[in-house]
Design an enzyme around this catalytic site. Structure first.
Site, PDB file in Angstrom:
ATOM      1  CE1 TYR A   1      12.877  11.438  52.719  1.00  6.90           C
ATOM      2  CE2 TYR A   1      13.363  10.262  50.439  1.00  6.90           C
ATOM      3  CZ  TYR A   1      12.685  10.948  51.400  1.00  6.90           C
ATOM      4  OH  TYR A   1      11.315  11.279  51.394  1.00  6.90           O
TER       5      TYR A   1
ATOM      6  CG  LEU B   1       5.680  14.816  48.128  1.00  6.05           C
ATOM      7  CD1 LEU B   1       5.362  14.004  50.054  1.00  6.05           C
ATOM      8  CD2 LEU B   1       4.436  14.576  47.830  1.00  6.05           C
TER       9      LEU B   1
ATOM     10  CG  LEU C   1       3.434   7.704  60.382  1.00  9.17           C
ATOM     11  CD1 LEU C   1       4.698   6.006  61.585  1.00  9.17           C
ATOM     12  CD2 LEU C   1       4.137   8.661  60.972  1.00  9.17           C
ATOM     13  N   GLY C   2       6.431   9.824  58.480  1.00 11.41           N
ATOM     14  CA  GLY C   2       7.627  10.574  58.299  1.00 11.41           C
ATOM     15  C   GLY C   2       8.525  11.506  59.138  1.00 11.41           C
TER      16      GLY C   2
ATOM     17  NE  ARG D   1       5.316  13.601  66.558  1.00  7.08           N
ATOM     18  CZ  ARG D   1       5.808  13.895  66.270  1.00  7.08           C
ATOM     19  NH1 ARG D   1       6.737  13.580  67.221  1.00  7.08           N
ATOM     20  NH2 ARG D   1       6.210  14.738  65.607  1.00  7.08           N
ATOM     21  NE  ARG D   2       0.874  16.915  65.408  1.00  6.64           N
ATOM     22  CZ  ARG D   2       0.516  18.175  65.639  1.00  6.64           C
ATOM     23  NH1 ARG D   2      -0.700  18.638  66.003  1.00  6.64           N
ATOM     24  NH2 ARG D   2       0.524  18.208  63.762  1.00  6.64           N
TER      25      ARG D   2
ATOM     26  N   GLY E   1       0.449  15.026  58.811  1.00  8.11           N
ATOM     27  CA  GLY E   1       1.293  15.422  57.685  1.00  8.11           C
ATOM     28  C   GLY E   1       0.570  16.079  56.490  1.00  8.11           C
ATOM     29  CD  GLU E   2       1.301  20.354  55.118  1.00 11.30           C
ATOM     30  OE1 GLU E   2       0.177  20.279  54.269  1.00 11.30           O
ATOM     31  OE2 GLU E   2       2.032  21.182  56.096  1.00 11.30           O
TER      32      GLU E   2
ATOM     33  CE  LYS F   1      11.072   8.348  53.357  1.00 14.74           C
ATOM     34  NZ  LYS F   1      10.150   8.030  54.375  1.00 14.74           N
TER      35      LYS F   1
ATOM     36  NE  ARG G   1       9.835  18.669  56.739  1.00 13.66           N
ATOM     37  CZ  ARG G   1       8.705  18.073  56.302  1.00 13.66           C
ATOM     38  NH1 ARG G   1       9.202  17.205  55.050  1.00 13.66           N
ATOM     39  NH2 ARG G   1       8.604  17.326  57.416  1.00 13.66           N
TER      40      ARG G   1
HETATM   41  N1  LIG Z   1       8.937  15.987  50.796  1.00 13.74           N
HETATM   42  C1  LIG Z   1       9.197  15.101  49.779  1.00 13.74           C
HETATM   43  O1  LIG Z   1       9.145  16.083  49.154  1.00 13.74           O
HETATM   44  C2  LIG Z   1       8.412  14.032  50.114  1.00 13.74           C
HETATM   45  C3  LIG Z   1       8.951  13.361  48.911  1.00 13.74           C
HETATM   46  C4  LIG Z   1       9.105  11.788  48.848  1.00 13.74           C
HETATM   47  C5  LIG Z   1       8.371  11.496  49.750  1.00 13.74           C
HETATM   48  N2  LIG Z   1       8.058  11.883  50.617  1.00 13.74           N
HETATM   49  C6  LIG Z   1       7.864  11.221  51.643  1.00 13.74           C
HETATM   50  O2  LIG Z   1       6.289  10.732  52.684  1.00 13.74           O
HETATM   51  C7  LIG Z   1       5.773  10.874  53.025  1.00 13.74           C
HETATM   52  C8  LIG Z   1       4.788  11.557  53.779  1.00 13.74           C
HETATM   53  O3  LIG Z   1       4.936  13.060  53.614  1.00 13.74           O
HETATM   54  P1  LIG Z   1       4.451  14.640  53.602  1.00 13.74           P
HETATM   55  O4  LIG Z   1       5.149  15.736  53.619  1.00 13.74           O
HETATM   56  O5  LIG Z   1       3.366  14.804  53.426  1.00 13.74           O
HETATM   57  O6  LIG Z   1       4.861  14.006  55.524  1.00 13.74           O
HETATM   58  P2  LIG Z   1       5.275  15.451  56.865  1.00 13.74           P
HETATM   59  O7  LIG Z   1       3.821  16.210  56.025  1.00 13.74           O
HETATM   60  O8  LIG Z   1       6.035  15.374  57.459  1.00 13.74           O
HETATM   61  O9  LIG Z   1       4.130  14.724  57.818  1.00 13.74           O
HETATM   62  C9  LIG Z   1       4.451  13.404  58.539  1.00 13.74           C
HETATM   63  C10 LIG Z   1       3.891  13.075  59.372  1.00 13.74           C
HETATM   64  O10 LIG Z   1       4.391  11.534  59.959  1.00 13.74           O
HETATM   65  C11 LIG Z   1       3.837  12.207  62.031  1.00 13.74           C
HETATM   66  N3  LIG Z   1       5.437  11.697  62.213  1.00 13.74           N
HETATM   67  C12 LIG Z   1       6.491  12.594  62.033  1.00 13.74           C
HETATM   68  N4  LIG Z   1       7.476  12.373  63.381  1.00 13.74           N
HETATM   69  C13 LIG Z   1       6.673  11.514  64.479  1.00 13.74           C
HETATM   70  C14 LIG Z   1       7.081  10.251  65.341  1.00 13.74           C
HETATM   71  N5  LIG Z   1       8.128  10.837  65.987  1.00 13.74           N
HETATM   72  N6  LIG Z   1       5.997  10.009  66.085  1.00 13.74           N
HETATM   73  C15 LIG Z   1       4.983   9.804  64.902  1.00 13.74           C
HETATM   74  N7  LIG Z   1       4.343  10.591  64.131  1.00 13.74           N
HETATM   75  C16 LIG Z   1       5.832  10.965  64.070  1.00 13.74           C
HETATM   76  C17 LIG Z   1       3.845  13.655  61.707  1.00 13.74           C
HETATM   77  O11 LIG Z   1       2.771  13.923  62.785  1.00 13.74           O
HETATM   78  P3  LIG Z   1       2.698  15.332  63.520  1.00 13.74           P
HETATM   79  O12 LIG Z   1       2.305  15.805  62.828  1.00 13.74           O
HETATM   80  O13 LIG Z   1       3.387  15.555  64.604  1.00 13.74           O
HETATM   81  O14 LIG Z   1       4.721  15.993  63.651  1.00 13.74           O
HETATM   82  C18 LIG Z   1       2.922  13.595  60.321  1.00 13.74           C
HETATM   83  O15 LIG Z   1       1.431  13.055  60.391  1.00 13.74           O
HETATM   84  C19 LIG Z   1       7.188  11.192  54.014  1.00 13.74           C
HETATM   85  O16 LIG Z   1       7.798   9.283  54.572  1.00 13.74           O
HETATM   86  C20 LIG Z   1       8.022  11.346  53.051  1.00 13.74           C
HETATM   87  O17 LIG Z   1       9.711  10.816  53.500  1.00 13.74           O
HETATM   88  C21 LIG Z   1       8.905  12.726  50.935  1.00 13.74           C
END
Ligand SMILES: NC(=O)c1ccc[n+]([C@@H]2O[C@H](COP(=O)([O-])OP(=O)(O)OC[C@H]3O[C@@H](n4cnc5c(N)ncnc54)[C@H](OP(=O)(O)O)[C@@H]3O)[C@@H](O)[C@H]2O)c1
Length: 227
Positions: free
Chosen positions: A132, A159, A81-82, A38-39, A14-15, A136, A167
Site C-alpha cells: 500500500y 479517513l 480514485l482507489g 466507471r458507472r 467514493g467517500e 502510494k 471495511r
Molecule cells: N481509507 C482510508 O483511511 C485512507 C487513508 C488515506 C488515504 N486513502 C486513500 O484516499 C483515496 C480516497 O479514498 P476513499 O476512501 O474516498 O475511496 P473509496 O470510497 O474507496 O472510493 C474509491 C473510488 O474509486 C473508484 N474505483 C475503485 N475501483 C475502481 C475501478 N476498478 N475502476 C474505476 N474506478 C474505481 C470507486 O468507484 P466505484 O464507486 O464504482 O467502486 C470510487 O469512486 C484512495 O486512494 C485511498 O487509498 C484512504
C-alpha cells in the site's frame, strides 16, 4: 457559466469524491464539473442537486487514452480514485491505485489540465516493503514526472466518516486509533468533508511551487482557510 473553473473529478462515487462533489455543487466558482467514473449514478442518491454544471462520463479505465475528449480543457483535476487490496486483490489494487491514476493524469495533462490534485496517504513511501505505502509513493513519483504546472498531493492519515461499504480493517484502525484521534484530532486522521474542503480551498490559493505536498495536519489548516 464560462467564467468559473472547469474541473473533473475521478473517484466521485467514493467517500472522498462524494464529499468533493457535494461541496463543488454549493460553490459557484466552479462552472463545469465533469464526473468521470466507471458507472452512471443518480446524483440525488448522494443528496446532490444535479444542476447543469455537472456532466457524468462513463469511461473504461483500461482504455482511458481513448477518452481524451472527456478531460478536455479542465483547469483542475481532483483524483480520489482507489480500491483496497482486500477488495480487489494485490494486482488489481496496483492497477487502480497506480496505473489508472497515472494513465488518467497523462490523458488529463495532454487534454490541457494545469492543476492536478490527488489523494495519496500519509504513509506513502516508494521504498516501503508494504504494498500500500509503496504504491502510494510510486504514484506520487509518477505524477511528479508528468510536470503539471501545479501538482497538489494530499496525504491524509486515517479517513473518518460514515462509509457505505463495510471495511473490517479500516474499522479496526479506527478503534485502535480512537484515543489518538480524540486527543490529537489533526495529527493522524481527517474526516472526508475536511479533506474535500481543503482540496477545494487549495484551488483558490496561490501555488506554493510546482509540487505541493499537503500533510494531514496541513489538510486541517487548509480546510479552515489557513496555511
Ligand atoms: N481509507 C482510508 O483511511 C485512507 C487513508 C488515506 C488515504 N486513502 C486513500 O484516499 C483515496 C480516497 O479514498 P476513499 O476512501 O474516498 O475511496 P473509496 O470510497 O474507496 O472510493 C474509491 C473510488 O474509486 C473508484 N474505483 C475503485 N475501483 C475502481 C475501478 N476498478 N475502476 C474505476 N474506478 C474505481 C470507486 O468507484 P466505484 O464507486 O464504482 O467502486 C470510487 O469512486 C484512495 O486512494 C485511498 O487509498 C484512504
Amino acid at each position: 457559466m464560462s467564467s468559473g473553473l472547469k474541473v473533473f473529478v475521478l473517484g466521485y462515487t467514493g467517500e472522498t469524491g462524494k464529499a468533493v462533489i457535494k461541496q463543488l455543487s454549493r460553490d459557484n466558482s466552479f462552472s463545469n464539473i465533469i464526473l468521470i467514473g466507471r458507472r452512471q449514478v443518480d446524483l440525488g442518491d448522494f443528496q446532490i442537486a444535479d444542476d447543469s454544471r455537472f456532466s457524468q462520463k462513463v469511461i473504461d479505465f483500461e482504455k482511458v487514452e481513448t477518452h481524451t475528449e472527456d478531460f478536455k480543457n479542465c483547469d483542475v483535476g481532483f483524483c480520489c480514485l482507489g480500491t483496497t487490496r482486500g477488495k480487489a486483490g494485490p494486482e488489481h489494487f496496483v492497477r487502480v491505485d497506480k496505473d489508472y491514476v497515472l494513465n488518467s493524469a497523462k490523458v488529463a495533462k495532454e487534454a490541457g489540465c494545469t492543476h492536478f490534485q490527488v489523494v495519496t496517504a500519509s504513509t506513502s513511501d516508494k521504498n516501503s516493503s508494504l504494498l500500500y505505502n509503496k504504491v502510494k509513493g510510486e504514484v506520487e513519483e509518477g505524477l511528479k514526472d508528468l510536470h503539471f504546472k501545479r501538482l497538489s498531493i494530499f496525504q491524509p492519515g486515517l479517513l473518518l466518516g460514515n462509509r457505505v461499504e463495510r471495511r473490517p480493517m479500516e474499522t479496526c484502525f479506527k478503534v485502535v486509533l480512537f484515543p489518538l484521534t480524540k486527543l490529537f484530532p489533526t495529527y493522524s486522521s481527517v474526516h472526508f468533508d475536511i479533506l474535500a474542503k481543503a482540496m477545494i480551498n487549495n484551488t483558490k490559493k496561490q501555488a506554493t511551487g510546482e509540487v505541493e505536498v499537503i500533510t494531514n495536519s496541513k489538510i486541517h489548516e487548509l480546510s479552515k482557510g489557513e496555511n
